[in-house]
Design a protein around this motif. Sequence first.
Motif, PDB file in Angstrom:
ATOM      1  N   UNK A 120    -100.366 -30.405  51.730  1.00 30.18           N
ATOM      2  CA  UNK A 120    -100.962 -29.066  51.729  1.00 30.18           C
ATOM      3  C   UNK A 120    -100.288 -28.171  50.687  1.00 30.18           C
ATOM      4  N   UNK A 121     -98.975 -28.250  50.583  1.00 25.81           N
ATOM      5  CA  UNK A 121     -98.246 -27.460  49.574  1.00 25.81           C
ATOM      6  C   UNK A 121     -98.722 -27.833  48.177  1.00 25.81           C
ATOM      7  N   UNK A 122     -98.833 -29.139  47.911  1.00 23.67           N
ATOM      8  CA  UNK A 122     -99.257 -29.600  46.587  1.00 23.67           C
ATOM      9  C   UNK A 122    -100.697 -29.201  46.289  1.00 23.67           C
ATOM     10  N   UNK A 123    -101.588 -29.288  47.281  1.00 26.89           N
ATOM     11  CA  UNK A 123    -102.997 -28.917  47.070  1.00 26.89           C
ATOM     12  C   UNK A 123    -103.124 -27.434  46.782  1.00 26.89           C
ATOM     13  N   UNK A 124    -102.389 -26.606  47.514  1.00 32.82           N
ATOM     14  CA  UNK A 124    -102.453 -25.163  47.272  1.00 32.82           C
ATOM     15  C   UNK A 124    -101.955 -24.835  45.869  1.00 32.82           C
ATOM     16  N   UNK A 150     -94.334 -36.375  48.295  1.00 30.76           N
ATOM     17  CA  UNK A 150     -95.342 -36.187  49.349  1.00 30.76           C
ATOM     18  C   UNK A 150     -95.037 -37.160  50.483  1.00 30.76           C
ATOM     19  N   UNK A 151     -94.493 -36.603  51.587  1.00 27.58           N
ATOM     20  CA  UNK A 151     -94.105 -37.447  52.717  1.00 27.58           C
ATOM     21  C   UNK A 151     -94.988 -37.236  53.938  1.00 27.58           C
ATOM     22  N   UNK A 152     -95.811 -36.225  53.909  1.00 26.97           N
ATOM     23  CA  UNK A 152     -96.664 -35.964  55.067  1.00 26.97           C
ATOM     24  C   UNK A 152     -97.731 -34.943  54.734  1.00 26.97           C
ATOM     25  N   UNK A 153     -98.410 -34.493  55.779  1.00 28.07           N
ATOM     26  CA  UNK A 153     -99.523 -33.571  55.571  1.00 28.07           C
ATOM     27  C   UNK A 153     -99.059 -32.196  55.088  1.00 28.07           C
ATOM     28  N   UNK A 154     -97.871 -31.759  55.515  1.00 28.28           N
ATOM     29  CA  UNK A 154     -97.370 -30.464  55.062  1.00 28.28           C
ATOM     30  C   UNK A 154     -97.084 -30.487  53.561  1.00 28.28           C
ATOM     31  N   UNK A 155     -96.472 -31.566  53.093  1.00 24.98           N
ATOM     32  CA  UNK A 155     -96.211 -31.694  51.653  1.00 24.98           C
ATOM     33  C   UNK A 155     -97.518 -31.755  50.866  1.00 24.98           C
ATOM     34  N   UNK A 157     -95.237 -19.629  38.758  1.00 30.67           N
ATOM     35  CA  UNK A 157     -95.591 -19.171  40.100  1.00 30.67           C
ATOM     36  C   UNK A 157     -95.891 -20.359  41.015  1.00 30.67           C
ATOM     37  N   UNK A 158     -96.542 -21.381  40.484  1.00 27.83           N
ATOM     38  CA  UNK A 158     -96.819 -22.575  41.286  1.00 27.83           C
ATOM     39  C   UNK A 158     -95.523 -23.289  41.664  1.00 27.83           C
ATOM     40  N   UNK A 159     -94.576 -23.336  40.751  1.00 29.54           N
ATOM     41  CA  UNK A 159     -93.285 -23.972  41.039  1.00 29.54           C
ATOM     42  C   UNK A 159     -92.542 -23.176  42.108  1.00 29.54           C
ATOM     43  N   UNK A 160     -92.530 -21.857  41.970  1.00 29.73           N
ATOM     44  CA  UNK A 160     -91.864 -21.016  42.973  1.00 29.73           C
ATOM     45  C   UNK A 160     -92.527 -21.210  44.332  1.00 29.73           C
ATOM     46  N   UNK A 161     -93.854 -21.259  44.368  1.00 33.23           N
ATOM     47  CA  UNK A 161     -94.577 -21.495  45.611  1.00 33.23           C
ATOM     48  C   UNK A 161     -94.150 -22.817  46.231  1.00 33.23           C
ATOM     49  N   UNK A 162     -94.102 -23.880  45.440  1.00 33.40           N
ATOM     50  CA  UNK A 162     -93.746 -25.197  45.973  1.00 33.40           C
ATOM     51  C   UNK A 162     -92.322 -25.208  46.525  1.00 33.40           C
ATOM     52  N   UNK A 163     -91.402 -24.579  45.822  1.00 34.58           N
ATOM     53  CA  UNK A 163     -90.012 -24.560  46.282  1.00 34.58           C
ATOM     54  C   UNK A 163     -89.887 -23.770  47.581  1.00 34.58           C
ATOM     55  N   UNK A 164     -90.452 -22.558  47.596  1.00 23.78           N
ATOM     56  CA  UNK A 164     -90.343 -21.733  48.801  1.00 23.78           C
ATOM     57  C   UNK A 164     -91.060 -22.370  49.991  1.00 23.78           C
ATOM     58  N   UNK A 165     -92.237 -22.898  49.764  1.00 23.06           N
ATOM     59  CA  UNK A 165     -92.972 -23.526  50.864  1.00 23.06           C
ATOM     60  C   UNK A 165     -92.246 -24.773  51.364  1.00 23.06           C
ATOM     61  N   UNK A 166     -91.615 -25.517  50.477  1.00 26.91           N
ATOM     62  CA  UNK A 166     -90.860 -26.704  50.894  1.00 26.91           C
ATOM     63  C   UNK A 166     -89.640 -26.314  51.714  1.00 26.91           C
ATOM     64  N   UNK A 167     -89.006 -25.221  51.335  1.00 25.08           N
ATOM     65  CA  UNK A 167     -87.850 -24.759  52.104  1.00 25.08           C
ATOM     66  C   UNK A 167     -88.265 -24.242  53.480  1.00 25.08           C
ATOM     67  N   UNK A 168     -89.427 -23.625  53.570  1.00 24.06           N
ATOM     68  CA  UNK A 168     -89.891 -23.039  54.821  1.00 24.06           C
ATOM     69  C   UNK A 168     -90.746 -23.974  55.665  1.00 24.06           C
ATOM     70  N   UNK A 169     -91.051 -25.158  55.192  1.00 25.45           N
ATOM     71  CA  UNK A 169     -91.972 -26.043  55.926  1.00 25.45           C
ATOM     72  C   UNK A 169     -91.401 -26.519  57.248  1.00 25.45           C
ATOM     73  N   UNK A 170     -90.090 -26.485  57.393  1.00 15.80           N
ATOM     74  CA  UNK A 170     -89.497 -26.858  58.676  1.00 15.80           C
ATOM     75  C   UNK A 170     -89.815 -25.863  59.772  1.00 15.80           C
ATOM     76  N   UNK A 171     -90.190 -24.654  59.417  1.00 14.92           N
ATOM     77  CA  UNK A 171     -90.514 -23.626  60.398  1.00 14.92           C
ATOM     78  C   UNK A 171     -91.992 -23.622  60.774  1.00 14.92           C
TER      79      UNK A 171
END
Length: 147
Positions: free
Chosen positions: A113-117, A106-111, A131-145
């Motif tokens: 938010x991903x963890x809370x969801x 957890x380095x910022x607000x985006x991380x 499903x939660x793991x897949x969500x975290x991986x995909x959201x982490x990869x897409x958080x730069x966008x």
Amino acid sequence: MQHEHPDDRYRARTHTARARTHAEFSSQFAGTWGQAVIHGLKLVAVATVSLLAIFLPGLLVVSSALPVWRALAARTQAVRMLAGVNAAVVGLLASALYDPVWIGAIHGSKDFAIAVIAFVGLMTARCPPLLAVVWCVLASLLRGYWP
């Protein structure tokens, strides 16, 4: 060309395994020992037998303690004591979660938010952990966008 001795490979694997957890070390030790000791037999079969030899005593001890555990669980005072022990274990697990996982992930607000969801999905929606793991991986990869 110098040939590698089987004992050298065994030593290298056990030294590498020392940096891992105990369960990983035990299983790697058993599998490696089975491969290194007996060269003429099927290596997978020997490694499997060695792995069972490592974990079978612990399984037998736990299964033999089940009647005592059931008798202990019937006493209300013992149940209260075990609830306190469980609370202490939860505290230890929470501290272990905080230091390597929270600080490292957890380095910022985006991380956050991903963890809370993911947490809300696990706790309230009862979604599968995979499903939660897949969500975290995909959201982490897409958080730069994200904006």
